[in-house]
Design a protein around this motif. Structure first.
Motif, short mmCIF file in Angstrom:
data_model
loop_
_atom_site.label_atom_id
_atom_site.label_comp_id
_atom_site.label_asym_id
_atom_site.label_seq_id
_atom_site.Cartn_x
_atom_site.Cartn_y
_atom_site.Cartn_z
N ILE A 315 -19.04 49.21 -4.56
CA ILE A 315 -18.83 50.01 -5.77
C ILE A 315 -19.30 49.23 -7.00
O ILE A 315 -19.96 49.78 -7.89
N LYS A 319 -22.43 50.31 -9.57
CA LYS A 319 -21.80 50.94 -10.73
C LYS A 319 -22.80 51.40 -11.80
O LYS A 319 -22.49 52.30 -12.58
N ALA A 323 -21.26 56.74 -9.78
CA ALA A 323 -19.80 56.63 -9.85
C ALA A 323 -19.21 57.21 -8.59
O ALA A 323 -19.30 58.43 -8.34
#
Length: 384
Positions: A315, A319, A323
């Motif tokens: 993640i 980023k 999202a």
């Protein structure tokens, strides 16, 4: 945040449709009356508008206008349904409740409260690797003292659809009430919610409405109401089940968002499926597994675990491109393995590293998943 970041976390919340925002602003700044005010035209217009919204929204689940009350969202609706039914269970010595281990915390925690403080017995059924609870498994647990079954419509982490319509038909001939948390499924799998479900929790912000507005459907059985008692007091609004000044702007935003989504649902589903195919094709460059039964799922949610990759690290790496989330936004501060994936019996390394991709056409129409897949493939260790 950069405008190039694609938003694929609509299972957490959606962007408010600009047309909805315009309606909300109108009822905030022009027709701003209190729907409970009876002495002037401002209040009368607000009351009439709320009734129009209530009637339309009730009709979407084949309920009567008077069977729908407005709440702040599915979490409050879940609490009213479960905690509000508890006194009837205590009076009638029916203190057994059946649910699943993959429910949202907004169901699990009220039920744990009943179990730990008020002597209720709660069965948390495990779904197995499919992520789907069978009707037979629930019916096998029914007892004379079973007050209610609470089963979500669509799982918020895997997108797996639960058999709530079939279950509703089975339970309708028993004294056991059925509560369905439909936060993720409302509008997207509309036929299921027209079944004779006693209690349905709905949230507006999953379909382009503002946060802070939802509803609870309390469907009668013939002439008999669901025997709910309020969990808050002070004013008697919403049939004395949910006191407080009605948030007219939010209600009208919910109404407008639902109308827009209802009119475009077929296009939404077609585009959502097309996006799903594009994502899966791109992910063919990686080593991954899909979590949950893919034959019973909504088209806009994928739960994926990538071989030998840490979800949180992934993640962070992605980023600036996309999202995404590991699961429920309500527990995103916790990095423990997903309780949903663990309840499905998946290994810890899979349960701890499931990533949820969720999208909302047409807002993601131009999203290209290939660069994301290439980044993921580059991060994965080479196979020997």
């Amino acid at each position: 945040m950069s405008a190039v970041v694609a938003y694929l976390d609509v299972a957490a919340t959606t962007r408010v449709d600009p047309r909805v925002a315009e309606v909300v602003l109108h009822w905030m700044t022009e027709d701003f009356g209190n729907a409970g005010s009876r002495t002037h035209e401002y209040g009368a217009r607000a009351k009439k508008a709320v009734q129009q919204a209530r009637s339309f929204l009730a009709d979407t689940v084949n309920a009567k206008t008077e069977e729908m009350i407005f709440t702040s969202g599915a979490t409050e609706s879940n609490n009213i349904a479960l905690l509000g039914l508890a006194p009837y269970g205590e009076k009638t010595s029916r203190k057994h409740i059946i649910t699943s281990a993959i429910e949202h915390k907004a169901v699990i925690e009220p039920l744990l409260h009943l179990q730990e403080t008020r002597g209720f017995e709660v069965d948390f059924l495990q779904p197995g690797s499919s992520g789907r609870i069978s009707v037979e498994a629930i019916l096998e647990r029914l007892r004379p003292d079973t007050l209610a079954v609470s089963l979500m419509h669509v799982n918020n982490e895997t997108g797996v659809i639960q058999p709530v319509a079939e279950l509703a038909e089975k339970l309708r001939t028993t004294p056991t009430y059925l509560h369905v948390d439909a936060a993720q499924g409302y509008g997207k799998v509309p036929g299921d919610l027209t079944a004779p479900i006693d209690l349905i929790s709905i949230s507006g912000h999953k379909i382009g409405a503002p946060k802070g507005i939802g509803a609870l459907v309390t469907r009668r059985r013939g002439w008999d109401k669901v025997p709910l008692e309020p969990i808050m007091f002070g004013g008697g609004q919403e049939r004395k089940l949910r006191p407080g000044t009605l948030p007219v702007p939010l209600i009208m935003g919910f109404y407008e968002a639902t109308k827009i989504f209802h009119e475009s649902r077929e296009n939404w589903e077609r585009e959502a499926r097309a996006m799903r195919e594009r994502i899966l094709e791109a992910l063919g460059k990686t080593r991954f597994r899909l979590n949950g039964d893919q034959t019973h799922t909504v088209p806009h949610i994928l739960n994926v675990t990538f071989d030998q990759l840490n979800a949180e690290a992934l993640i962070v790496r992605l980023k600036d491109q996309v999202a995404i989330a590991t699961g429920s936004a309500c527990t995103s501060a916790s990095y423990t393995p997903s309780h949903v994936l663990k309840a499905m019996g998946l290994p810890d390394d899979v349960a701890a590293n499931g990533l949820r991709f969720s999208w909302f056409p047409p807002q993601t129409r131009d999203f290209d998943p290939l660069p994301i897949a290439e980044t993921i493939a580059h991060m994965q260790p080479q196979e020997n």
